[in-house]
Design a protein around this motif. Structure first.
Motif, PDB file in Angstrom:
ATOM      1  N   LEU A  38     -24.063 -58.776   1.114  1.00 50.75           N
ATOM      2  CA  LEU A  38     -23.593 -58.104   2.318  1.00 50.75           C
ATOM      3  C   LEU A  38     -23.541 -56.593   2.082  1.00 50.75           C
ATOM      4  N   ARG A  39     -23.169 -56.184   0.888  1.00 51.52           N
ATOM      5  CA  ARG A  39     -23.123 -54.753   0.570  1.00 51.52           C
ATOM      6  C   ARG A  39     -24.515 -54.122   0.725  1.00 51.52           C
ATOM      7  N   GLU A  40     -25.537 -54.808   0.188  1.00 51.25           N
ATOM      8  CA  GLU A  40     -26.905 -54.294   0.278  1.00 51.25           C
ATOM      9  C   GLU A  40     -27.407 -54.299   1.718  1.00 51.25           C
ATOM     10  N   PHE A  41     -27.070 -55.348   2.440  1.00 44.16           N
ATOM     11  CA  PHE A  41     -27.523 -55.433   3.829  1.00 44.16           C
ATOM     12  C   PHE A  41     -26.841 -54.371   4.680  1.00 44.16           C
ATOM     13  N   THR A  42     -25.594 -54.057   4.376  1.00 46.18           N
ATOM     14  CA  THR A  42     -24.882 -53.003   5.091  1.00 46.18           C
ATOM     15  C   THR A  42     -25.593 -51.666   4.928  1.00 46.18           C
ATOM     16  N   GLU A  43     -26.049 -51.367   3.717  1.00 44.66           N
ATOM     17  CA  GLU A  43     -26.795 -50.128   3.489  1.00 44.66           C
ATOM     18  C   GLU A  43     -28.102 -50.132   4.273  1.00 44.66           C
ATOM     19  N   ARG A  44     -28.731 -51.297   4.393  1.00 49.07           N
ATOM     20  CA  ARG A  44     -29.960 -51.412   5.178  1.00 49.07           C
ATOM     21  C   ARG A  44     -29.679 -51.100   6.651  1.00 49.07           C
ATOM     22  N   VAL A  45     -28.552 -51.596   7.156  1.00 51.74           N
ATOM     23  CA  VAL A  45     -28.184 -51.339   8.545  1.00 51.74           C
ATOM     24  C   VAL A  45     -27.976 -49.843   8.774  1.00 51.74           C
ATOM     25  N   LYS A  46     -27.268 -49.203   7.863  1.00 50.57           N
ATOM     26  CA  LYS A  46     -27.002 -47.766   7.997  1.00 50.57           C
ATOM     27  C   LYS A  46     -28.297 -46.965   8.004  1.00 50.57           C
ATOM     28  N   GLU A  47     -29.216 -47.327   7.117  1.00 54.30           N
ATOM     29  CA  GLU A  47     -30.473 -46.602   7.025  1.00 54.30           C
ATOM     30  C   GLU A  47     -31.360 -46.869   8.252  1.00 54.30           C
ATOM     31  N   ALA A  48     -31.429 -48.126   8.666  1.00 54.85           N
ATOM     32  CA  ALA A  48     -32.305 -48.492   9.790  1.00 54.85           C
ATOM     33  C   ALA A  48     -31.886 -47.813  11.080  1.00 54.85           C
ATOM     34  N   PHE A  49     -30.581 -47.674  11.300  1.00 57.84           N
ATOM     35  CA  PHE A  49     -30.082 -47.139  12.561  1.00 57.84           C
ATOM     36  C   PHE A  49     -29.595 -45.699  12.459  1.00 57.84           C
ATOM     37  N   GLY A  50     -29.714 -45.116  11.274  1.00 59.12           N
ATOM     38  CA  GLY A  50     -29.370 -43.715  11.106  1.00 59.12           C
ATOM     39  C   GLY A  50     -27.917 -43.392  11.353  1.00 59.12           C
ATOM     40  N   VAL A  51     -27.019 -44.243  10.867  1.00 55.96           N
ATOM     41  CA  VAL A  51     -25.584 -44.007  11.048  1.00 55.96           C
ATOM     42  C   VAL A  51     -24.938 -43.716   9.703  1.00 55.96           C
ATOM     43  N   ASN A  52     -23.867 -42.919   9.744  1.00 54.97           N
ATOM     44  CA  ASN A  52     -23.185 -42.525   8.506  1.00 54.97           C
ATOM     45  C   ASN A  52     -22.189 -43.561   8.022  1.00 54.97           C
ATOM     46  N   GLY A  53     -21.716 -44.391   8.934  1.00 55.05           N
ATOM     47  CA  GLY A  53     -20.729 -45.383   8.556  1.00 55.05           C
ATOM     48  C   GLY A  53     -20.738 -46.560   9.505  1.00 55.05           C
ATOM     49  N   VAL A  54     -20.263 -47.709   9.020  1.00 63.90           N
ATOM     50  CA  VAL A  54     -20.182 -48.913   9.834  1.00 63.90           C
ATOM     51  C   VAL A  54     -18.860 -49.605   9.530  1.00 63.90           C
ATOM     52  N   ARG A  55     -18.454 -50.508  10.408  1.00 66.30           N
ATOM     53  CA  ARG A  55     -17.310 -51.372  10.140  1.00 66.30           C
ATOM     54  C   ARG A  55     -17.851 -52.713   9.655  1.00 66.30           C
ATOM     55  N   VAL A  56     -17.271 -53.226   8.582  1.00 67.40           N
ATOM     56  CA  VAL A  56     -17.758 -54.458   7.965  1.00 67.40           C
ATOM     57  C   VAL A  56     -16.622 -55.466   7.876  1.00 67.40           C
ATOM     58  N   VAL A  57     -16.935 -56.719   8.215  1.00 66.48           N
ATOM     59  CA  VAL A  57     -15.979 -57.823   8.104  1.00 66.48           C
ATOM     60  C   VAL A  57     -16.525 -58.801   7.073  1.00 66.48           C
ATOM     61  N   GLY A  58     -15.754 -59.120   6.017  1.00 63.92           N
ATOM     62  CA  GLY A  58     -16.169 -60.134   5.061  1.00 63.92           C
ATOM     63  C   GLY A  58     -16.341 -59.630   3.641  1.00 63.92           C
ATOM     64  N   ASP A  59     -16.688 -60.555   2.777  1.00 63.96           N
ATOM     65  CA  ASP A  59     -16.855 -60.301   1.341  1.00 63.96           C
ATOM     66  C   ASP A  59     -18.164 -59.557   1.109  1.00 63.96           C
ATOM     67  N   LEU A  60     -18.099 -58.368   0.567  1.00 64.18           N
ATOM     68  CA  LEU A  60     -19.290 -57.543   0.357  1.00 64.18           C
ATOM     69  C   LEU A  60     -20.252 -58.141  -0.665  1.00 64.18           C
ATOM     70  N   ASP A  61     -19.780 -59.090  -1.458  1.00 59.90           N
ATOM     71  CA  ASP A  61     -20.658 -59.728  -2.442  1.00 59.90           C
ATOM     72  C   ASP A  61     -21.275 -61.029  -1.931  1.00 59.90           C
ATOM     73  N   LYS A  62     -20.983 -61.401  -0.690  1.00 62.18           N
ATOM     74  CA  LYS A  62     -21.541 -62.626  -0.123  1.00 62.18           C
ATOM     75  C   LYS A  62     -23.064 -62.506  -0.002  1.00 62.18           C
ATOM     76  N   THR A  63     -23.768 -63.604  -0.264  1.00 61.36           N
ATOM     77  CA  THR A  63     -25.222 -63.627  -0.149  1.00 61.36           C
ATOM     78  C   THR A  63     -25.645 -63.803   1.309  1.00 61.36           C
ATOM     79  N   ILE A  64     -26.559 -62.953   1.743  1.00 61.68           N
ATOM     80  CA  ILE A  64     -27.045 -62.965   3.117  1.00 61.68           C
ATOM     81  C   ILE A  64     -28.497 -63.428   3.141  1.00 61.68           C
TER      82      ILE A  64
END
Length: 372
Positions: A256-282
């Protein structure tokens, strides 16, 4: 080469994002202005705010295509002392036509949700929340041998015979037709007043019901007879399902941590709100542009590991968290991904039409939020 009529642009938008795909009650379509004028310059924007209108005026824009409708609720008054009122006043004074493609552009193939899914690397997607199902019809047409290939090709070009990744699908059988040309006829085959029994092919193909008029016209244009013999049948075959959001698989599992960084890069945002375990496999991800709170359970029921959407409510996030669904909220504004993509699609179509109309993208940032 000439500037295109606004009405012609609306025909493109109807092909690209048909109104029938919109959620019921969504105020899409023409919002302000005339469809009869020509447009030398079109601007694509997410929102129609006063600074965007000022940008359009400064750039000599004749038409604005927006994702979010300017007139979202019925007007009770138009106070030109307010920013909203001034925006409408400027649009009218400068003869700028405004058109909105909202949930129909969300739902459409190649629309906002497909753009977002592609940007995140979500593959083999399906609709997250079904809105409508396309019904199929079948055409049966009888054609002389020497025009059978031409008719088959015309039907395929019009959108008939498309099944999965295959196009121009049809089935043919051979037989003999029978007719007597009348005294006022001008027959392609045969003689007036005499029974004719020409060798013909019976061509069968299916098509989406929404394309019926287009398919019939294409067949008639390619058919050599004055009076083409054809039948149209309604089918119970399940058609393509259209809906809001997309759900699919990633090419490779990530945290989830890696996917969150992908979301930030894809949409050009500086920050996001995340719900859940950042180490969970997506592995399986769902995405829905805009406010997707009420579709959270759709993502959960369909087995998504993560759901990417905007405007998340506190209690919706609580419920998802307790059920084990991770969520990422990059904001509502990431739907701006549609601006450049739609501009490129429209520009390409205009070039095919030999039009001199220019398409530009609004450079105004309409996101009201800042991350500090």
């Amino acid at each position: 080469m000439t500037d295109v009529h606004v009405q012609t642009v609306l025909q493109f938008m109807e092909q690209h994002a048909p109104k029938r795909l919109a959620v019921e009650g969504d105020p899409i379509g023409l919002q302000i202005g005339s469809v009869k004028k020509r447009a030398s310059k079109i601007m694509i924007t997410l929102d129609v705010l006063e600074p965007v209108v000022d940008e359009a005026v400064a750039n000599g824009v004749d038409m604005i295509i927006a994702h979010h409708p300017l007139l979202f609720r019925p007007l009770k008054q138009l106070n030109t002392d307010t920013s909203y009122g001034r925006a409408v006043e400027k649009l009218i004074k400068h003869d700028i036509t405004v058109f909105a493609a909202h949930t129909n552009l969300d739902v459409a193939e190649g629309g906002v949700n497909d753009m977002m899914a592609d940007a995140l690397g979500i593959r083999d997607t399906a609709a997250l929340a079904p809105v409508t199902e396309e019904k199929f019809k079948k055409m049966v047409v009888f054609v002389p041998h020497d025009h059978a290939d031409a008719v088959r090709n015309a039907l395929g070009q019009a959108g008939a015979g498309h099944i999965g990744d295959y196009s121009h699908c049809s089935f043919s059988t051979e037989g003999k037709g029978a007719f007597i040309p009348g005294s006022g006829a001008n027959p392609y085959i045969g003689t007036k007043g005499r029974m004719e029994r020409p060798e013909e092919e019976r061509i069968e193909t299916i098509f989406p019901a929404s394309l019926e008029r287009k398919v019939i016209r294409a067949m008639l244009d390619a058919h050599p007879y004055e009076e083409a013999a054809y039948d149209i049948y309604s089918l119970d075959n399940p058609g393509r399902t259209y809906g809001l959001g997309r759900i699919g698989k990633l090419d490779q599992s990530v945290t989830l941590r890696e996917f969150t960084e992908r979301v930030k890069e894809a949409f050009g945002v500086n920050g996001v709100r995340v719900v859940g375990d950042l180490d969970k496999t997506i592995t399986k991800a769902a995405v829905l542009g805009g406010d997707g709170n009420k579709y959270t359970m759709h993502a959960l029921r369909q087995g998504a590991d993560v759901y990417v959407t905007g405007d998340l409510y506190f209690h919706v996030a609580h419920d998802a968290w307790m059920e084990g669904l991770t969520m990422i909220d990059p904001g509502h504004h990431v739907e701006q991904i549609m601006k450049q993509a739609l501009a490129e699609q429209l520009s390409s179509w205009l070039r095919d039409q030999k039009s001199t109309t220019e398409v530009i993208v609004s450079e105004i940032n309409t996101d009201p939020f800042q991350f500090m």
